[in-house]
Design a protein around this motif. Structure first.
Motif, PDB file in Angstrom:
ATOM      1  N   PRO A  58       0.817  -1.227   0.000  1.00  0.00           N
ATOM      2  CA  PRO A  58       0.000   0.000   0.000  1.00  0.00           C
ATOM      3  C   PRO A  58       0.849   1.275   0.000  1.00  0.00           C
ATOM      4  CG  PRO A  58      -0.907  -1.598   1.551  1.00  0.00           C
ATOM      5  CD  PRO A  58       0.418  -2.157   1.085  1.00  0.00           C
ATOM      6  N   ILE A  59       1.934   1.264   0.748  1.00  0.00           N
ATOM      7  CA  ILE A  59       2.795   2.448   0.763  1.00  0.00           C
ATOM      8  C   ILE A  59       3.456   2.633  -0.595  1.00  0.00           C
ATOM      9  CG2 ILE A  59       4.871   3.457   1.789  1.00  0.00           C
ATOM     10  CD1 ILE A  59       4.094   2.141   4.436  1.00  0.00           C
ATOM     11  N   GLY A  83       1.260   4.340  -2.935  1.00  0.00           N
ATOM     12  CA  GLY A  83       1.248   5.778  -2.669  1.00  0.00           C
ATOM     13  C   GLY A  83       2.499   6.465  -3.184  1.00  0.00           C
ATOM     14  N   VAL A  84       3.646   5.822  -3.018  1.00  0.00           N
ATOM     15  CA  VAL A  84       4.896   6.399  -3.534  1.00  0.00           C
ATOM     16  C   VAL A  84       4.830   6.541  -5.047  1.00  0.00           C
ATOM     17  CG1 VAL A  84       7.358   5.958  -3.860  1.00  0.00           C
ATOM     18  CG2 VAL A  84       6.322   5.596  -1.608  1.00  0.00           C
ATOM     19  N   ALA A 138       2.501   9.314  -5.973  1.00  0.00           N
ATOM     20  CA  ALA A 138       3.091  10.627  -5.684  1.00  0.00           C
ATOM     21  C   ALA A 138       4.097  11.015  -6.771  1.00  0.00           C
ATOM     22  CB  ALA A 138       3.775  10.603  -4.317  1.00  0.00           C
ATOM     23  N   LEU A 185       2.191  12.099  -9.697  1.00  0.00           N
ATOM     24  CA  LEU A 185       1.596  13.410  -9.440  1.00  0.00           C
ATOM     25  C   LEU A 185       2.624  14.519  -9.604  1.00  0.00           C
ATOM     26  CD1 LEU A 185      -0.800  15.096  -8.437  1.00  0.00           C
ATOM     27  CD2 LEU A 185      -0.141  14.506  -6.107  1.00  0.00           C
ATOM     28  N   GLU A 193      -6.341  -4.524  -1.317  1.00  0.00           N
ATOM     29  CA  GLU A 193      -6.764  -3.143  -1.483  1.00  0.00           C
ATOM     30  C   GLU A 193      -5.767  -2.405  -2.388  1.00  0.00           C
ATOM     31  OE1 GLU A 193      -7.375  -1.284   2.316  1.00  0.00           O
ATOM     32  OE2 GLU A 193      -8.863  -2.738   2.970  1.00  0.00           O
ATOM     33  N   LEU A 204      -6.212  -0.949  -6.443  1.00  0.00           N
ATOM     34  CA  LEU A 204      -6.072   0.470  -6.776  1.00  0.00           C
ATOM     35  C   LEU A 204      -4.921   0.701  -7.754  1.00  0.00           C
ATOM     36  CD1 LEU A 204      -7.149   3.340  -6.208  1.00  0.00           C
ATOM     37  CD2 LEU A 204      -5.312   3.563  -4.528  1.00  0.00           C
ATOM     38  N   ALA A 213      -2.372  17.117  -0.469  1.00  0.00           N
ATOM     39  CA  ALA A 213      -3.263  16.206  -1.194  1.00  0.00           C
ATOM     40  C   ALA A 213      -4.328  15.730  -0.215  1.00  0.00           C
ATOM     41  CB  ALA A 213      -2.491  15.015  -1.744  1.00  0.00           C
ATOM     42  N   GLY A 251      -5.865  14.786  -9.438  1.00  0.00           N
ATOM     43  CA  GLY A 251      -4.683  14.120  -8.903  1.00  0.00           C
ATOM     44  C   GLY A 251      -4.379  14.468  -7.471  1.00  0.00           C
ATOM     45  N   ARG A 252      -4.952  15.555  -6.959  1.00  0.00           N
ATOM     46  CA  ARG A 252      -4.672  15.905  -5.564  1.00  0.00           C
ATOM     47  C   ARG A 252      -5.888  15.738  -4.651  1.00  0.00           C
ATOM     48  NH1 ARG A 252      -2.121  20.806  -3.790  1.00  0.00           N
ATOM     49  NH2 ARG A 252      -2.709  21.989  -5.650  1.00  0.00           N
ATOM     50  N   LEU A 284      -7.610  12.435  -3.937  1.00  0.00           N
ATOM     51  CA  LEU A 284      -7.398  11.042  -4.293  1.00  0.00           C
ATOM     52  C   LEU A 284      -8.378  10.159  -3.530  1.00  0.00           C
ATOM     53  CD1 LEU A 284      -3.624  11.589  -4.043  1.00  0.00           C
ATOM     54  CD2 LEU A 284      -4.669  10.672  -6.102  1.00  0.00           C
ATOM     55  N   VAL A 303      -9.402   6.412  -2.791  1.00  0.00           N
ATOM     56  CA  VAL A 303      -8.918   5.023  -2.900  1.00  0.00           C
ATOM     57  C   VAL A 303     -10.061   4.019  -2.873  1.00  0.00           C
ATOM     58  CG1 VAL A 303      -6.744   5.658  -1.792  1.00  0.00           C
ATOM     59  CG2 VAL A 303      -8.571   4.625  -0.419  1.00  0.00           C
ATOM     60  N   LEU A 343      -5.729   0.778   3.097  1.00  0.00           N
ATOM     61  CA  LEU A 343      -5.016   1.425   1.990  1.00  0.00           C
ATOM     62  C   LEU A 343      -5.071   2.944   2.114  1.00  0.00           C
ATOM     63  CD1 LEU A 343      -3.542   1.206  -0.753  1.00  0.00           C
ATOM     64  CD2 LEU A 343      -5.796   1.165  -1.841  1.00  0.00           C
ATOM     65  N   PHE A 383      -1.526   4.253   1.666  1.00  0.00           N
ATOM     66  CA  PHE A 383      -1.362   5.054   0.444  1.00  0.00           C
ATOM     67  C   PHE A 383      -0.962   6.480   0.797  1.00  0.00           C
ATOM     68  CE2 PHE A 383      -3.192   7.853  -2.814  1.00  0.00           C
ATOM     69  CZ  PHE A 383      -2.731   7.283  -3.994  1.00  0.00           C
ATOM     70  N   LEU A 407       2.419   8.832  -0.160  1.00  0.00           N
ATOM     71  CA  LEU A 407       2.458  10.228  -0.623  1.00  0.00           C
ATOM     72  C   LEU A 407       3.388  11.049   0.266  1.00  0.00           C
ATOM     73  CD1 LEU A 407      -1.345  10.989  -1.284  1.00  0.00           C
ATOM     74  CD2 LEU A 407       0.345  10.146  -2.910  1.00  0.00           C
TER      75      LEU A 407
END
Lengths: 229, 304
Positions: A118-119, A122-123, A126, A129, A153, A157, B23, B45-46, B48, B50, B56, B60, B64
């Protein structure tokens, strides 16, 4: 460090310097080849610039049995050789699960399973983005770790977001208690991932699988190794 | 007047306009507002979403944060604090990352929804984790001030939005702020967030010093010692009773004192209805607080 210890063949000697976590010895051995190939032939990382914003990100989610990880990091200059025998001690930088605050170049503090993917999603999101084109994101998980629901999950995504810079490597030593009918790769394909299964001891095959382009979808590489005990 | 939640969403949209490192991360809940308000269109994009994936949601958001963004993570309190609690602990605190968590559904705001949508334990849980600042605003104006301040920061902040609001905002409630001063023999009543309104009503004719705070972690121990007159403190928190008792006791460790703690009782309260009915059931309406304070003062007088 003697040059001979900076090679794949030198890794077992480095691993023997770390004692006290023998119960995870098999888990550590299962990741050895993929970790070596990643750091030797795939990742763009530099021990002298561990925070380079253009580096590839590698998140070891399968934090159990990190002796192989530490051995590879030592061979590649991220960890001083002298640190290895301190493994697990009170003042050591090397615990039985890695801590990113103690080792420059370790992206993730891991140990509890099901957190890394999950992290990593996100990385990767990001970096998308921020429009940073270069860095790729790699995450290593175990087949038993995929039992954790948080991975599903994240898997779902990542597929929907079409995170093309994300690659997950599953070390499959068939330790998931209830197995994966239909195959691990197929589970990821259902969520829109590119997928491949390779011999987890075949370095060239691992390189090819980890380097294959997948610009519009995340990729999973299932690295099959010997069945856990 | 906008509700706390409406104010949060309005200000969050403005903050996205102002700060490129922010975000908003959602798990369906709240996304419709940001879409309808045009925030999603302005910042694709900002904002978000899920999906309904609360583990998550937190992991997630941590990813970020790992890349330098400051996530504002928002959903219902049970799904933000309780279900993904290990993610909150490990993906943020243990990784050394920062974020702003914003919950709705304080305690029993969703009374009719039942226990599944209630989390009066949230502040107690967050208080077990090192490094988190816990904000319990009592007015929409306080929400904006806290949100703007925390969005500009780098640390770990939990903001707890509620349906109940005080008649007026307290401009700076980050530490204990005296709202009413009693005599040197006065009982000190600490009102947290939206409990200030009923506390003021309950103590209107009593010799009481009323202190207010909208930030309970870190707890303002120095402020309590400064404003305390008599060694009698009543703690009124709009969540699990006794959540900050240890903080008060630690602040007064060198002073013998009495400390009743009012809040949501630790029991399965199997009733629906409204938050006002639950306030009454837990003794957190003005009449209930009045009764508890009066009983305490009578008991203290007998014990002198």
């Amino acid at each position: 460090m003697p040059p001979s210890l900076r090679t794949y063949e030198g890794l077992p000697a480095l691993m023997t310097l770390m004692t006290g976590d023998e119960k995870h010895g098999r888990a550590s051995e299962s990741t050895l080849d993929v970790l070596w190939v990643l750091y030797d032939r795939v990742l763009t990382v530099d021990p002298h610039a561990p925070d380079d914003p253009d580096r590839d990100r590698f998140l070891l989610s399968k934090g159990h049995g990190p002796m192989a990880y530490y051995a590879v990091l030592a061979a590649k200059g991220f960890i001083p050789l002298e640190a290895l025998p301190t493994f697990g001690r009170y003042d050591s930088m090397l615990g039985q699960h890695p801590d990113r605050s103690l080792i420059a170049g370790v992206e993730l503090s891991s140990g509890s399973l099901g957190h890394g993917l999950p992290i990593a999603v996100g990385v990767a999101a990001a970096l998308d983005l921020k429009g940073r084109a270069g860095p790729r994101v790699f995450c290593l998980v175990g087949d038993a770790e995929l039992d954790e629901g948080s991975n599903y999950e994240a898997m779902a995504l990542a597929g929907r977001l079409q995170l093309g810079r994300l690659t997950v490597c599953v070390i499959d030593n068939r330790s998931a208690t209830h197995g994966w009918p239909g195959g691990i790769d197929e589970r990821f394909r259902l969520e829109g991932w590119s997928a491949a299964t390779v011999d987890g001891r075949d370095h060239d095959a691992i390189v090819a699988a980890l380097s294959a382009p997948h610009p519009d979808r995340p990729r999973v590489v299932v690295a099959e190794v010997e069945r856990k005990g | 007047m906008l509700t706390m939640r409406e104010r949060f969403m309005h200000v969050s949209g403005a903050l996205l306009d102002e700060r490129s490192n922010l975000a908003v991360v959602l798990a369906d809940i709240g996304y419709g507002y940001f879409a309808d308000a045009g925030v999603v269109a302005r910042h694709p994009g900002r904002v978000l979403n899920v999906g309904i994936r609360q583990q998550l949601l937190v992991g997630f958001a941590a990813g970020l944060a790992m890349e330098g963004l400051r996530p504002i993570v928002h959903t219902y309190a049970p799904f933000l604090v309780e279900r993904p609690f290990e993610q909150v602990k490990l993906d943020f605190g243990h990784q050394g990352l920062g974020a702003v968590f914003v919950s709705v559904g304080a305690s029993y705001d969703a009374a009719a929804a039942g226990r599944t949508h209630q989390a009066p334990e949230d502040v107690a849980l967050m208080s077990t984790l090192p490094g988190w600042r816990v904000h319990v605003p009592g007015h929409p104006d306080e929400v904006e001030a806290i949100l703007r301040s925390t969005a500009a920061g780098t640390g770990l902040d939990y903001i707890r939005l509620a349906e109940s609001v005080n008649p007026e905002a307290v401009p700076d409630g980050s530490g204990l702020t005296p709202i009413r001063r009693g005599s040197t023999r006065a009982v000190t009543v600490i009102a947290v967030g939206p409990s200030l309104g009923p506390v003021l009503e309950a103590t209107a004719d009593l010799d009481a010093t009323v202190l207010y705070t909208s930030t309970v972690r870190p707890f303002d121990a120095d402020g309590l010692r400064m404003f305390l007159a008599a060694p009698a403190v009543v703690l009124v928190e709009p969540y699990l009773a006794g959540t900050s008792s240890a903080e008060v006791s630690a602040a007064l460790k060198d002073s013998p004192h009495r400390l009743p703690a009012l809040g949501v009782a630790r029991r399965e309260h199997r009733h629906y209805g409204s938050r006002w009915e639950h306030d009454r059931a837990h003794g957190l309406d003005a009449a209930g607080i009045r009764g508890s304070v009066a009983d305490f003062l009578a008991s203290a007088a007998r014990g002198r």
